[in-house]
Every structure is written in structure tokens, then in C-alpha cells.
Design a protein around this motif. Sequence first.
Motif, mmCIF file in Angstrom:
data_model
loop_
_atom_site.group_PDB
_atom_site.id
_atom_site.type_symbol
_atom_site.label_atom_id
_atom_site.label_comp_id
_atom_site.label_asym_id
_atom_site.label_seq_id
_atom_site.Cartn_x
_atom_site.Cartn_y
_atom_site.Cartn_z
ATOM 1 N N UNK A 608 28.349 50.983 19.495
ATOM 2 C CA UNK A 608 27.747 52.172 20.098
ATOM 3 C C UNK A 608 26.688 51.775 21.123
ATOM 4 N N UNK A 609 25.936 50.744 20.809
ATOM 5 C CA UNK A 609 24.922 50.234 21.740
ATOM 6 C C UNK A 609 25.579 49.779 23.044
ATOM 7 N N UNK A 610 26.639 49.019 22.941
ATOM 8 C CA UNK A 610 27.302 48.519 24.150
ATOM 9 C C UNK A 610 27.937 49.654 24.956
ATOM 10 N N UNK A 611 28.468 50.637 24.261
ATOM 11 C CA UNK A 611 29.093 51.768 24.960
ATOM 12 C C UNK A 611 28.073 52.535 25.799
ATOM 13 N N UNK A 612 26.922 52.818 25.238
ATOM 14 C CA UNK A 612 25.932 53.588 25.987
ATOM 15 C C UNK A 612 25.393 52.792 27.155
#
Length: 618
Positions: A608-612
Motif C-alpha cells: 500500500x505504501x508503494x502504491x500511494x
Amino acid sequence: MMKRRLPPISLLHPTRWQRFSLNQSSQSKIHLRSSTQSFHTTTASTHNNQVTVRLVSINDVYDLSNLPKLATFVRSLNPKASAVTLNGDFLSPSALSSIDNGRGHVAAIRAAGITHVSLGNHEADLQISDLKDRLNELGGRGSVTVLNSNILSGLSRQSREMDIVSSECKSVSVALIGLMSDESDMFRDGTFRGLNIANVKETYAEISDKLNNNMPENNISCIVPLTHQSLQGDLNLAKWMLEFQSQSNSGTPIGGVILGGHEHVKIHEFVPDGGSNEQTIQVVKSGMNAQRAAIVDLQFENSTLQSVNVAFEELDDSHHQPCPIVKTIVEKRLAALDEMKDFTVIDANTMLAEYFVDSSENPLPLSSELSRFQQTTVGGFFCSAVKQEVVADVCVINGAPMLAAKTYEDGFMSYQQLTSELPFPLKIIVVKMTRKQLRDAIEYSRENVEEGKSARVLEDGRVERRGYLHTDFEYWRQSLTCDSNELDDNEVISVALPRNLLKGFCKIKPLMDLNKELEATNALPNDDDYIKAVDIIVRFCCKDRWSTIGSQLSFEDLDLNRDGVLSSDEIREAIKLILGEEEATVELVNSMIEVIDTNADGQIDEQEWNQILSRTRK
């Protein structure tokens, strides 16, 4: 003015609302029957055969700060008020209700001495389940009576169709009813969150019949509607009431008063009967936020209405000190906002910063001043944020709902300031239209004054327009630098905009015409297919904050306990360290998590961190 005896309630209505005639025999005095258990009865001042039934009226309370002064004023009255009414829009919209669903408003209303409320259109901002909870809380222990006469289905357990206030000797009784507007443009689908709204005039007549046949042995001397509709709607109702009374009483109307809401300014209108009787129905609205109260004295002699006297009292500091108890309750409820007031939502120094300079590279301030006269940078920011979040080609928002009229010199806007800018639940939808349709709508909104609305004119000649359409920064800059002939007028684009503009709010004709086209092709979004503008803007800004955090710290830096996820405590530490928020509130932390927590487990994993970060760095 010649004084006329008020007839018994049987003369105030026909047996069937469509007809305005009664047999002469119906004019005899009636005896009302049944139990009093369904209604409260309060007293009014009496002196021999002279009776004053005093009512105090306010409407449209979005800011609670003046309610402590109202409480002081109400308690100082002599004679005392038989009822203190709040005529619609008592739960929403406000910065506080946006985070507590109206709980703070309920507590303040109960403490302030308000005895009766009626529904307004913005009570429909709440989900029905939340609204029922708030209405139940209002009525707990008989504290406040919720009057709701024409939206009975779905809310009958939380509200009353009518209530009675009467003189101490019971020689005079006055019925209070609550009427929500049935005007076609009040709600997009003509319903109150799916609940049918009965005809206002028909409801008045049916209640008259119910009072005549089913109430206990009291002479109901008049009916006072608490309404929430446009001024024109109230004027139409007043005119109809006079005709109704006249035809029911051998050509003699009795007059009366309507206590209204919906308008945010002081209104006191007299609607004459048009005949030789010189009777009037007065329409009274005090304005918004309890800045003033209307004092309405219904004066009777021997159960005969003699006059309706209206005065307005300004509830300012020079005359009315706030009640300490009510002030404490209000301050306690507003503490939730105080906790968030320093949370910077918008930072124009880093967010969309490239647009806060003019063509000569001079800085542009973050400002919403004169939003009904010109494109503003606050309007541009809001539209740009919405456009990016909902992935539209263009976004437009009209100037009317931007209310703060403020310049933010440092470029920062807090959450509280954001909700003050957009206090109403602006419902954003996305529709398809051609570039020409969009351009025509923008030009129309900036060149035409809405019919029936007054408009200020500035010294430089600019004219106020509620519908003045603001655009996102990209479209704004494009309109200044590109020749419109370079663009394909027939290109179909996606446009985000407030839903009510399509339905005729501000009467922007090209958008109203587009609405007809979309309806004909079933291309309009569903009723519940919208997102509130404030929520969209907060999501955009929270994502930008993640970008700021990610530019300085890695996932491993933030994962302090090395368990592979970021907890709320770890995110709170990052907010304090990178964003400078000394005490990150629960609301702030939750907002930051929600925008990227795709699996809704309340924490952030590395995916989720990388996606945002990949989205915000595009």
C-alpha cells in the motif's frame, strides 16, 4: 383594524381540503374528543380575559456559538415564551456535524431552552439511521419536541405531527405544526432521503380536520405552521391560508403567522387578504445562527385573536451575556474541532504550487474572496483536487458554496477552515459533455444573473453571480493561453461538478439542458453515486502529505517495531516528525490511513505504501 372573533377550529378548514365551503350549521361551537397523551401542553400568560401566547422563533443554526445568548434571552422574558422554535436546519451543515453527525448540535439545542424543532432540507444530509438517532436524543425525557407533519413515513416514531401550547386557564390553545417544503427544486428527486413529502397545503387542511374531530375539549384558536421552504413558498402558503379561512368562515379570514426557515436573512412580510377585512398572515424568519430571535405575541381576548405582534431581538454581547451552563456545553462539544483546528489540510507552498504564480511569475495568494464575482485560487485548488481524485478531465464548482471569503496569507488552510469554506455537503458527480457544452455553461454562469435573485455590483462594475463557475487550475490556465478554436468543440470529456447545478440550482441554462439530455439517455449517475467535496479534498491533501513523508523517510524508517506494517502510532510519529503536527489527532491519523488502506485493516503494509507513492510521484 376592526377586531374579529376567531371562529372555532371547525371553521378553519373544509372537511375535504379541495373544497372551500361549509354548511352554515357547521359554525356551531364544537367539542373536541380523545386523549391528550400524544401531545405536550404548555402554558402562556393570562390576565383576566386577556391572554398572550408568546412564541420565540429562530431558524437555520449552523454555528452554535450564539445559543448561550439565546438561552439567557429566553429566560429573561416576561411573559415567558410558551414555545421556543427552531425552524429547520438544526443538525447540519457545520464543521462540527461533519465529524460528529449532529451530536453536538443536539446537546446545545437541549441546553439552550429550545422547545420545538421542525425539519429542514439539510437534516437530509445525515443518513436516515443517524437522523433517527439524533431526533430520539432531542426528544429524550420530553426535552425537545420534533414537529414533522408531512414526512410521516419513516420518521413517525421520532417526531410528532403537531403539538399544542395553551393559556394557563386553557381558554386559548394554539396548534404548532412542522411543514417541510414540497417545492420541486428543494430535493433532487423530490423526496427527503427517499421519504415522501406530503403536500404542504393539504397537510395543513388535514391537521385542521384532525384537530376538529379528535383532540380533547379545547378551543384550538389558531394553527401556527413552522415551515422550512423558500420565501415564495411561504408567501404562497400564506395567501392560500387566507383564502382557506375566508371560504370557511363566510368570507371572513382570521389572519395569523407563519414561522419560517431556509432563508438566512431577517424577513418580516405581511400577506393581506385582498379584501376589505384587512387581515394578514405574517411570514417571519429571524435569519441564521441565532444572531437574532423573533418574538411573536399572539394576543387574544375571550378566546378571540386580537393581533399578532412581532419584534426582533439582536442577540449580541452588548445586551445578552451567554448563559454559563450552555456556554460550557457548547465549548465542550466544539473541543473536537479545536483538536483539529491546527491540522493543516492545504499547503499552497507545496501542493499545486506551480499554479500559485501568474503569467509574470508573481505569487498568487490562496484566496476565496469575491468567489461570486471572479475565479479564485481557492476555487482553482478545490477543483484541481477533485479533478485528480475522481480522475475527470475538468472540474467546475460554483462560487455560492464557498463562504469564507478569506485570504490565507501564509498559504495554509486548516481542516476547520476548509469546512468553513465548504460548510454545505457539496455532492460531486462526474458526467460526460462536449467541450462546447462546458464552455457555454462557464460563459453563461459568468455573464447572466440568476432570475429572481438580487445581485451586488462592485465599484469596478463586476456583478455578483451565485452560479459563477470556477475551474481547475489547468483549465483556467488553458483558457487564458489557448485559442478556443484550437480545441475540438465536439470532443466528449468527463466533467466533475456539484450535482445540484444540473437540477437547476443557480439556473445555469446550458447545464439544465444537459441534464435533460442525460436523463433521456439514462446517463445520469444514481442518486447515491456522489462524493462530498470536502471528503475528496481531504483525501487529495492526505495523499500529498504521504508524498512529503515518503520523500524523506522510507517504509523501513517508519516501521519502528519491524513487524512489516505501519500502525497508527508509527504514522502519528511520522506526522509529528515530518509535517510538524505537534499533537496529531485521532481524526488526522485515521484520515491519513484511510486514503491508502486498500484492504481496510487499519494499518499500512509495504504494498500500500508503494502504491500511494507511485501515484503521487506521477
